[in-house]
Design a protein around this motif. Structure first.
Motif, PDB file in Angstrom:
ATOM      1  N   THR A  43     -24.334 -24.377 -32.401  1.00  0.00           N
ATOM      2  CA  THR A  43     -23.196 -23.979 -33.228  1.00  0.00           C
ATOM      3  C   THR A  43     -22.345 -22.996 -32.446  1.00  0.00           C
ATOM      4  N   VAL A  44     -21.041 -23.221 -32.450  1.00  0.00           N
ATOM      5  CA  VAL A  44     -20.118 -22.340 -31.738  1.00  0.00           C
ATOM      6  C   VAL A  44     -19.108 -21.777 -32.732  1.00  0.00           C
ATOM      7  N   HIS A  45     -19.012 -20.458 -32.793  1.00  0.00           N
ATOM      8  CA  HIS A  45     -18.042 -19.796 -33.658  1.00  0.00           C
ATOM      9  C   HIS A  45     -16.888 -19.287 -32.801  1.00  0.00           C
ATOM     10  N   ASP A  46     -15.682 -19.560 -33.243  1.00  0.00           N
ATOM     11  CA  ASP A  46     -14.488 -19.086 -32.554  1.00  0.00           C
ATOM     12  C   ASP A  46     -13.549 -18.508 -33.599  1.00  0.00           C
ATOM     13  N   GLY A  47     -13.662 -17.202 -33.802  1.00  0.00           N
ATOM     14  CA  GLY A  47     -12.880 -16.576 -34.867  1.00  0.00           C
ATOM     15  C   GLY A  47     -13.307 -17.121 -36.223  1.00  0.00           C
ATOM     16  N   ASP A  48     -12.357 -17.663 -36.958  1.00  0.00           N
ATOM     17  CA  ASP A  48     -12.630 -18.181 -38.294  1.00  0.00           C
ATOM     18  C   ASP A  48     -13.146 -19.620 -38.274  1.00  0.00           C
ATOM     19  N   ARG A  49     -13.158 -20.237 -37.118  1.00  0.00           N
ATOM     20  CA  ARG A  49     -13.534 -21.640 -37.025  1.00  0.00           C
ATOM     21  C   ARG A  49     -14.968 -21.784 -36.526  1.00  0.00           C
ATOM     22  N   CYS A  50     -15.583 -22.885 -36.933  1.00  0.00           N
ATOM     23  CA  CYS A  50     -16.958 -23.172 -36.553  1.00  0.00           C
ATOM     24  C   CYS A  50     -17.037 -24.622 -36.062  1.00  0.00           C
ATOM     25  N   THR A  51     -17.683 -24.840 -34.929  1.00  0.00           N
ATOM     26  CA  THR A  51     -17.881 -26.183 -34.405  1.00  0.00           C
ATOM     27  C   THR A  51     -19.372 -26.439 -34.267  1.00  0.00           C
TER      28      THR A  51
END
Length: 503
Positions: A43-51
């Motif tokens: 799981t990768v979090h980038d600010g408010d987004r999650c991939t």
């Protein structure tokens, strides 16, 4: 993006990201997107987004039904994508797919969602046996009141209805905020102080909420308008926002009478500002006027459910859903923001989170974090610019295609997190600070009168000036009290320090 994932060293969209690409659905990307990729599950979090990245073995298949099933199994739903996909599915193909496993949990969920949101009944027999399954996974979503659909043996737990349905994801942050016992904190705080003191604090907090709500809009209301708004706030628990006539009346009370509405707006509106070169900088494109009536019908049904029928939903979540959905619909030309914040108080009071006669000055807490407030509004508004075809000429905006689903189905997680944070902050700060200030004021002024029997006006001014200067009267203000000796000034300052617990 078609093809078996993992056959080449590249990423493959799956689930809702795949559906958005496959059907060219003109909506902003979901807050969480899934991909098949080389390597392990991560799981990768980038600010408010999650991939979410899945190994190749998770590749669902080549059909929309495969990716719908993956979405239901692994992702919080993005109803904009789900509903748009359902409208694109050929009914015969959906029937054939359901018949392959009619009692499957995922078959029944997709079948239910299709009939619910499209209004089309499929040529399928009712399910007669089996346990009911939820339409939304309650482990991933905040859900609404459960209503059984016997035909599908599905529990309709959507947060809303087909005219306005909202997703709130169960994020780790939101779960931690929901664990705070807000009502208990307020009861405990109120018990620590004399009831008369609490009453005086509340009187000030009503005024503070009024001033702050107008200040957020960059306005300084007249004394008459401010008094009207404060009076309305005091009766928030008795107000029924699901009554259209009451909402229109409320709008008329808080705006200049010349801009009072008589109905929902019937023109295209936008939120913007005029730049120094007299151009318009657009911040928000409101729903088209032809969509407002249906959106507000959905909003009224949603608000009625969350205010009067739901007994399990968290009240702050309900307040966020009701208030932000309203301001995003923007049904009036003016006053939408102040009504939006009034609805927060209305919901909390209706759910008895705000004890009778008390108010949390949420707008003051919002004003302290105005940048974050603007940002959370932009979380909804900014992505719309990439998918709405609009033009502006002579100050009049035109939207050139159907945008209703963008406002009808949206994710309000960020707004719920923000509001929860602000409610907790206003209890910990505004409410507590005002009670503490009044307790110090009463103790200090009582002691000060024993030193010098000053008129109240002079006594209060001395106290105010000292409190503004770390507890002592500044040299610049000493001349304002020529009647006092230096010894008396020192004694009065000590009385204030004692009341503050500094000696």
């Amino acid at each position: 993006m078609a093809g078996q994932a993992g056959t080449e060293k590249e990423y493959f969209a799956i689930g809702q990201a795949w559906l958005r690409q496959r059907f060219d659905i003109a909506v902003p990307p979901s807050a969480m997107e899934s991909f098949c990729s080389p390597g392990s599950r991560r799981t990768v979090h980038d600010g408010d987004r999650c991939t979410e990245f899945y190994p190749a073995r998770y590749w669902p298949g080549e059909t929309a039904f495969d990716h719908l099933k993956f979405s239901l199994k692994h992702e919080p739903l993005d109803l904009r994508i789900i509903v748009a996909t359902l409208h694109r599915l050929p009914p015969a193909e959906l029937c054939a797919w359901v018949r392959t496993a009619p009692t499957s949990k995922y078959s029944r969920q997709i079948w239910f969602l299709y009939e619910y949101f499209t209004g089309t009944r499929l040529d399928l027999p009712d399910i007669k046996v089996g346990t009911y399954v939820p339409a939304l996974d309650p482990q991933r979503h905040i859900t609404g009141k459960r209503l059984n659909s016997p035909r599908h043996r599905v529990q309709n737990n959507l947060l809303g209805n087909r005219d306005l349905a909202i997703i709130v994801r169960r994020t780790a942050r939101l779960e931690s905020l929901m664990a705070v016992d807000i009502a208990g904190a307020v009861r405990e705080l109120a018990r620590d102080y004399d009831p008369d003191l609490v009453t005086r604090a509340v009187n000030f907090l009503y005024t503070k909420e009024t001033r702050s709500s107008f200040a957020i809009e960059g306005e300084r209301p007249t004394a008459q308008r401010a008094a009207r708004f404060t009076a309305i706030l005091r009766e928030a628990a008795a107000f029924d926002p699901t009554d259209k006539a009451q909402l229109i009346w409320l709008q008329g009370q808080i705006v200049d009478p010349r801009y009072a509405a008589t109905d929902w707006r019937d023109f295209q509106n936008f939120v913007g500002e005029t730049t120094t070169d007299f151009a318009e900088r657009i911040h928000y494109i409101c729903p088209r006027p032809e969509d407002v009536s249906r959106l507000m019908l959905g909003w009224q049904k949603l608000a009625y459910s969350l205010l009067f029928l739901e007994h399990e939903i968290d009240p702050v979540i309900a307040a966020a859903v009701i208030s932000f959905a309203f301001v995003f619909i923007h049904p009036f030309e003016d006053g939408n923001g102040r009504i939006h914040r009034f609805l927060i108080h209305n919901t909390l009071a209706t759910h008895d989170i705000t004890p009778k006669g008390l108010i949390f000055p949420v707008s003051a807490a919002i004003l302290r974090q105005k940048h974050d407030y603007d940002r959370v509004l932009e979380r909804f508004s900014a992505p719309l610019f990439g998918v709405i075809d609009w033009s502006l000429k002579g100050g009049e905006m035109r939207v050139h295609h159907d945008t209703g689903p963008l406002y009808r189905y949206f994710d309000a997680t960020a707004q719920a997190e923000f509001l929860y944070d602000r409610v907790i902050d206003t209890i910990a700060n505004d409410f507590r600070q005002e009670l503490g200030f009044l307790a110090v004021f009463d103790k200090a002024t009582a002691a000060m009168r024993e030193i010098v029997d000053m008129p109240d006006r002079r006594l209060h001014l001395f106290f105010k000036l000292c409190m503004q200067n770390a507890g002592v009267l500044s040299k610049a203000k000493r001349a304002d009290f020529p009647e006092l000796t230096d010894a008396e000034v020192a004694a009065l300052e000590k009385a204030i320090a004692d009341a503050r617990g500094e000696t």
